[in-house]
Design an enzyme around this catalytic site. Sequence first.
Site, mmCIF file in Angstrom:
data_model
loop_
_atom_site.group_PDB
_atom_site.id
_atom_site.type_symbol
_atom_site.label_atom_id
_atom_site.label_comp_id
_atom_site.label_asym_id
_atom_site.label_seq_id
_atom_site.Cartn_x
_atom_site.Cartn_y
_atom_site.Cartn_z
ATOM 1 C CD GLN A 46 -2.914 -1.139 2.288
ATOM 2 O OE1 GLN A 46 -2.624 -1.788 3.266
ATOM 3 N NE2 GLN A 46 -4.022 -0.437 2.224
ATOM 4 C CG HIS A 149 -0.893 -6.043 5.408
ATOM 5 N ND1 HIS A 149 -0.976 -5.392 6.614
ATOM 6 C CD2 HIS A 149 -1.979 -5.633 4.713
ATOM 7 C CE1 HIS A 149 -2.055 -4.624 6.647
ATOM 8 N NE2 HIS A 149 -2.687 -4.755 5.499
ATOM 9 C CG ASN A 194 -3.362 -7.316 8.070
ATOM 10 O OD1 ASN A 194 -3.548 -6.771 9.152
ATOM 11 N ND2 ASN A 194 -4.087 -7.030 6.990
ATOM 12 C CG ASN A 336 -6.302 -5.124 11.838
ATOM 13 O OD1 ASN A 336 -5.520 -4.867 12.763
ATOM 14 N ND2 ASN A 336 -5.881 -5.411 10.611
ATOM 15 C CD1 TRP A 459 -5.766 2.240 7.242
ATOM 16 C CD2 TRP A 459 -4.058 0.881 7.736
ATOM 17 N NE1 TRP A 459 -5.198 1.867 6.066
ATOM 18 C CE2 TRP A 459 -4.147 1.032 6.334
ATOM 19 C CE3 TRP A 459 -3.043 0.067 8.278
ATOM 20 C CZ2 TRP A 459 -3.261 0.388 5.469
ATOM 21 C CZ3 TRP A 459 -2.171 -0.568 7.417
ATOM 22 C CH2 TRP A 459 -2.297 -0.400 6.026
ATOM 23 C CD GLU A 466 -8.174 0.714 1.904
ATOM 24 O OE1 GLU A 466 -7.235 1.123 2.583
ATOM 25 O OE2 GLU A 466 -8.735 -0.375 2.106
ATOM 26 C CD1 TRP A 467 -6.398 -3.008 1.045
ATOM 27 C CD2 TRP A 467 -4.871 -3.918 -0.315
ATOM 28 N NE1 TRP A 467 -5.290 -3.300 1.790
ATOM 29 C CE2 TRP A 467 -4.335 -3.866 0.990
ATOM 30 C CE3 TRP A 467 -4.056 -4.458 -1.329
ATOM 31 C CZ2 TRP A 467 -3.050 -4.310 1.311
ATOM 32 C CZ3 TRP A 467 -2.776 -4.908 -1.010
ATOM 33 C CH2 TRP A 467 -2.297 -4.838 0.277
HETATM 34 C C1 BGC Z 1 -6.309 -3.771 6.086
HETATM 35 C C2 BGC Z 1 -5.612 -2.557 5.509
HETATM 36 C C3 BGC Z 1 -6.644 -1.639 4.890
HETATM 37 C C4 BGC Z 1 -7.570 -1.167 5.989
HETATM 38 C C5 BGC Z 1 -8.648 -0.211 5.523
HETATM 39 C C6 BGC Z 1 -7.621 -3.485 6.754
HETATM 40 O O1 BGC Z 1 -8.574 -4.376 6.268
HETATM 41 O O2 BGC Z 1 -5.443 -4.470 6.919
HETATM 42 O O3 BGC Z 1 -4.667 -3.000 4.594
HETATM 43 O O4 BGC Z 1 -6.065 -0.573 4.235
HETATM 44 O O5 BGC Z 1 -8.222 -2.266 6.565
HETATM 45 O O6 BGC Z 1 -9.488 -0.826 4.641
#
Ligand code: BGC
Length: 516
Positions: A46, A149, A194, A336, A459, A466-467
Amino acid sequence: MAAATAMAMAMLAALAILVLLPSARGLDRAEFPPGFLFGVATSAYQVEGAYLEDGKGLSNWDFFTHTNSRGIDDGRNGDVADDHYHRYMEDLEIIHSLGVNSYRFSISWARILPRGRLGGVNSAGIDFYDRLIAAVVQKGIEPFVTLHHFDLPHEMETRYGGWLGAGIREEFDYYADVCFKAFGDRVKFWATFNEPNLFTRLAYVLGKYPPARCSAPFGTCDSGNSHREPYVAAHNMLLSHAAAVHNYKKNYQATQGGSIGIVIAMKWYEPLTNTTEDILAARRALSFEVDWFLEPIFFGDYPREMHELLASNLPKFTSEEKSLLQKNKADFIGVNHYTTIYVKDCISSPCDLNTYEAYEGNALVLATGERDGVAIGKPTAFDGYYVVPEGMEQIVKYVNQRYTNTPVYVTENGYSQYSNNTMDELMNDGERVNYLQGYLTFLSSAIRKGANVRGYFVWSIIDNFEWTFGFTVRFGLYHVDYETQKRTPKMSAKWYRDFLMGSRPTDQVQTLRADS
Ligand code: BGC
């Protein structure tokens, strides 16, 4: 006399309110236990950029974004991202300036082992993380390192079918060993994976992450089986985790003195109605999300609800695997946590699972953000994520109670904005300040009631890739101009810094404007 007594009573009452209600007295770092880690988080793909630079191999995300740009909202990729690979010193300055004592980041497997175990170690990749870790430590910051991750060498996909093939377990074990050997003298916190739960769902149920495999009713992919493959991939991830933990505990922990755990994505689930069916559905959703990974790690097998509903689609552990898992429990659990949603039972009355909310579909629950047309919390720029600070206390308590009070680190918590907001809205992110303040308030409340929580990471430090959302949403405390790579602190960065430095920021949001 009576007046003095009344005054004393009033003072006692005020004191009781201050003790019981953190929000009444403002959030204070000093309320958190000594040694508590406060940090920020990123992940390699990322932020790093530096695509194929210095011997890095092609990763699953490189391949996916280059061959399937329609799968990314803005069609872009992480080739450059935040160019952190070249700008890590500037980023560490920023991180240090906030007053954090920990930085969570991940290692790119493809930078260390471009083609996996058989291709050999890329010394330039080792050098990069060596320099990064040295600089982190030199600033008095604790590195908190994730091994996987979401990114892995693309060659793992072609050689083993990615996480579907058992052969990848030895590969991961080897990769983890290279990292322990090279960096374990300075890294005291290792997370094997992760969010393997979110990753396997997105990759093998919904087909939105590489290798983009799925089947009806969850999605339309070229191939895949959404009812079976996520559980096979998870099984291989769990056994890879166990192998790496076993190796760390046997060969490194005594001399290096670190700890090793796993990070799981955890929503909190509220029943949509107070019927027994929906209450059980909320419980089942947690099992399919959280206990799916943690029960095998702590107790050696999958949760009962999963056995019942998935039957032969759920792989089985041999008795040796069960004992390997149990002998090598995680030292900590990474949580998370971003949001809470409602769930509705789909066993007593069938639901339309053909929607995004059918994310928890294999658990036969329907997730929804609304009850009678009213959202559970303020929506954010991230589909399905609402602001529900109370959920933080609930999820932490759940994990502690179920998993023998194992130390918890909140390894991610953060708030997203749409990239196409005005610059003023992006920079003066009072909503992010409220979000972080609210979630931290409930975290501190959980700790005061006895929860064993040892750290918290926002975060993210900087806006990043963002994926599947590409660069269309922003989670950073610092704004990044992707044309110039300029980093600028948003109001929330100043708020976090003030909180960490000990000046009571809760009363000061007005004075924190990013341009002040
Ligand atoms: C992930 C991060 C992502 C964040 C916000 C988590 O699911 O570990 O890589 O950027 O959420 O979507």
